[in-house]
Design an enzyme around this catalytic site. Sequence first.
Site, PDB file in Angstrom:
ATOM      1  N   GLN A   1       4.918  -9.623   3.247  1.00 28.31           N
ATOM      2  CA  GLN A   1       4.774  -9.060   1.903  1.00 28.31           C
ATOM      3  C   GLN A   1       6.004  -9.349   1.039  1.00 28.31           C
ATOM      4  O   GLN A   1       5.880  -9.637  -0.150  1.00 28.31           O
ATOM      5  CB  GLN A   1       4.513  -7.558   2.012  1.00 28.31           C
ATOM      6  CG  GLN A   1       3.142  -7.248   2.590  1.00 28.31           C
ATOM      7  CD  GLN A   1       3.006  -5.817   3.076  1.00 28.31           C
ATOM      8  OE1 GLN A   1       4.006  -5.153   3.381  1.00 28.31           O
ATOM      9  NE2 GLN A   1       1.781  -5.327   3.172  1.00 28.31           N
TER      10      GLN A   1
ATOM     11  N   SER B   1       9.688   1.264   6.994  1.00 26.65           N
ATOM     12  CA  SER B   1       8.231   1.343   6.908  1.00 26.65           C
ATOM     13  C   SER B   1       7.707   2.677   7.422  1.00 26.65           C
ATOM     14  O   SER B   1       8.382   3.378   8.185  1.00 26.65           O
ATOM     15  CB  SER B   1       7.592   0.206   7.712  1.00 26.65           C
ATOM     16  OG  SER B   1       7.944  -1.048   7.175  1.00 26.65           O
TER      17      SER B   1
ATOM     18  N   GLN C   1       5.363  -5.479  11.234  1.00 34.35           N
ATOM     19  CA  GLN C   1       5.769  -6.826  10.853  1.00 34.35           C
ATOM     20  C   GLN C   1       5.157  -7.309   9.544  1.00 34.35           C
ATOM     21  O   GLN C   1       5.613  -8.316   8.996  1.00 34.35           O
ATOM     22  CB  GLN C   1       5.395  -7.808  11.967  1.00 34.35           C
ATOM     23  CG  GLN C   1       6.085  -7.520  13.288  1.00 34.35           C
ATOM     24  CD  GLN C   1       5.795  -8.585  14.320  1.00 34.35           C
ATOM     25  OE1 GLN C   1       5.763  -9.770  14.021  1.00 34.35           O
ATOM     26  NE2 GLN C   1       5.568  -8.167  15.552  1.00 34.35           N
ATOM     27  N   GLN C   2       4.146  -6.637   9.040  1.00 31.72           N
ATOM     28  CA  GLN C   2       3.478  -7.104   7.822  1.00 31.72           C
ATOM     29  C   GLN C   2       4.427  -7.187   6.634  1.00 31.72           C
ATOM     30  O   GLN C   2       4.276  -8.038   5.763  1.00 31.72           O
ATOM     31  CB  GLN C   2       2.317  -6.172   7.468  1.00 31.72           C
ATOM     32  CG  GLN C   2       1.094  -6.348   8.345  1.00 31.72           C
ATOM     33  CD  GLN C   2       0.046  -5.303   7.999  1.00 31.72           C
ATOM     34  OE1 GLN C   2      -0.021  -4.246   8.597  1.00 31.72           O
ATOM     35  NE2 GLN C   2      -0.763  -5.599   7.007  1.00 31.72           N
TER      36      GLN C   2
ATOM     37  N   CYS D   1       0.814  -1.216   0.000  1.00 31.70           N
ATOM     38  CA  CYS D   1       0.000   0.000   0.000  1.00 31.70           C
ATOM     39  C   CYS D   1       0.848   1.266   0.000  1.00 31.70           C
ATOM     40  O   CYS D   1       0.352   2.343  -0.338  1.00 31.70           O
ATOM     41  CB  CYS D   1      -0.949   0.002   1.190  1.00 31.70           C
ATOM     42  SG  CYS D   1      -0.124  -0.046   2.792  1.00 31.70           S
ATOM     43  N   ASN D   2       2.114   1.179   0.373  1.00 31.51           N
ATOM     44  CA  ASN D   2       2.946   2.384   0.362  1.00 31.51           C
ATOM     45  C   ASN D   2       4.341   2.145  -0.202  1.00 31.51           C
ATOM     46  O   ASN D   2       5.274   2.863   0.129  1.00 31.51           O
ATOM     47  CB  ASN D   2       3.056   2.985   1.776  1.00 31.51           C
ATOM     48  CG  ASN D   2       3.511   1.963   2.795  1.00 31.51           C
ATOM     49  OD1 ASN D   2       4.331   1.093   2.493  1.00 31.51           O
ATOM     50  ND2 ASN D   2       2.994   2.063   4.003  1.00 31.51           N
ATOM     51  N   ARG D   3       4.441   1.138  -1.086  1.00 28.83           N
ATOM     52  CA  ARG D   3       5.765   0.813  -1.632  1.00 28.83           C
ATOM     53  C   ARG D   3       5.635   0.043  -2.944  1.00 28.83           C
ATOM     54  O   ARG D   3       4.795  -0.847  -3.075  1.00 28.83           O
ATOM     55  CB  ARG D   3       6.535  -0.024  -0.612  1.00 28.83           C
ATOM     56  CG  ARG D   3       7.925  -0.444  -1.024  1.00 28.83           C
ATOM     57  CD  ARG D   3       8.538  -1.347   0.051  1.00 28.83           C
ATOM     58  NE  ARG D   3       8.487  -0.720   1.352  1.00 28.83           N
ATOM     59  CZ  ARG D   3       9.345   0.190   1.795  1.00 28.83           C
ATOM     60  NH1 ARG D   3      10.346   0.560   1.009  1.00 28.83           N
ATOM     61  NH2 ARG D   3       9.222   0.720   2.995  1.00 28.83           N
TER      62      ARG D   3
ATOM     63  N   GLY E   1      -9.835  -9.795   3.439  1.00 29.16           N
ATOM     64  CA  GLY E   1      -8.472 -10.273   3.248  1.00 29.16           C
ATOM     65  C   GLY E   1      -7.629 -10.070   4.489  1.00 29.16           C
ATOM     66  O   GLY E   1      -8.146  -9.848   5.591  1.00 29.16           O
TER      67      GLY E   1
END
EC number: 1.2.1.70
Length: 438
Positions: free
Chosen positions: A120, A109, A115-116, A50-52, A193
């Site tokens: 990913q 991050s 930790q997500q 979502c941000n990368r 999800g």
Amino acid sequence: MSVLVVGMSHRSAPVALLEKLSMDDGVRTNTVSDLVARPSLAEAMIVSTCNRLEVYAMTSSFHTGVNDVVEVLHDMSGVDMEELRGYLYVRYADAAAEHMMEVTSGLDSMVVGEQQIIGQVRTAYHSATEAGTVGPALHGLVQASLHTGKRVHTETDIDDAGASMVSFACDEALAQMSATNFAGCRALVLGAGAMASLAATHLGRLGIEHITVANRTFERAQRLADHAVEAGVAASAIEFERRMDVLCDVDVVVSATGANTFTIEAANIPAAHGDLMMIDLSLPRDISDDVAEVPGVHLVNIEKLRDVASSGEAKDHAAQRIVAEELEAYTSAQRIRDVAPAVAALRRHASSLIDSELARLSTRVPSMDEDDFSEVQRTVRRVVDKLLHQPTVRVKELAAQSGTVSYDTAIQELFGLAVEATPVAVNVDELPERINKR
């Protein structure tokens, strides 16, 4: 071949541009195949969150490799090449390896320590592996980076800095509500999800009274609602088309569908609703920005979180120390592997010389019996092995150290060796068929 990273993130690019480059599984598979089809790129994987958006590739030429990556991203997204270049960052060789380790550790991050990102990166690796675009070089780097991330989260207190984007978003929402928890509030969760599941779990921990789950696949919405009930939170599931019907009954909306169209716009919100907190965890955005213009409605989205997050936040020193240790171990092993072909070529060269000279000896002294010749042969090989042992051991030790000397090149030049190029790990002709793009 050296590792190359070309990417953009919340630190370098606006959310609107990140949206244009976001990829679903099918687009990502097609794009990594397009990357390795370029002559300068041998392996490739893409981390898209979502941000990368980051492309990791093995390249034989820095400048050509960067240009090829930018061209592929342009072809995929339709974004002008010059606009892309204005927001992309590039890392190469050891700096690229360090970047992946920092990313996987959560140090890069928006919420330091989340930790997500480990999952990913692992998903990106598995996706590229299934597409046939990962070879031994990227495999080794990814495994080293995942190991680094695990060490950072196990051996430091970096997790205290922020568990995830979900927790950060909820904290920001509570701050805007001037509250410490969601006690007495009812929530609507759009999506079922991983991100939506994390949101439901976190809302439960923060005291939410009831969760309504809406998803395009009702069965998945029901499963998420059942999990919430099992965790002690009252919950129910509805068809996705009914999401507007419950807006007037909730205090919080969390949307994490990753759809290509808005799930909620200002026109969908009842005029006399009252206070409503909306949390958009998707990229592309799920909730239209115009909802914030409705009286009483507050919106927290990725762009808002980026503004709130301190880009100058100090990195955890213990975590950085671990990254430095793992980077040194990884790069040392890489340098030893790089010099190994030259060492092997030197030994083959020595063996060839021995064979040649022994053949000449056999011709010049035909009277030498077989036993004597065998003894001479063994003696010569022992002498050569002993002469080569210390230099080859030492050159590996020296190669493991960082520096500007290319020991493999030095060996080749000193002994006039021809070292075969490492074969390309990815065979473009064997890649799977393209997946239809969204």
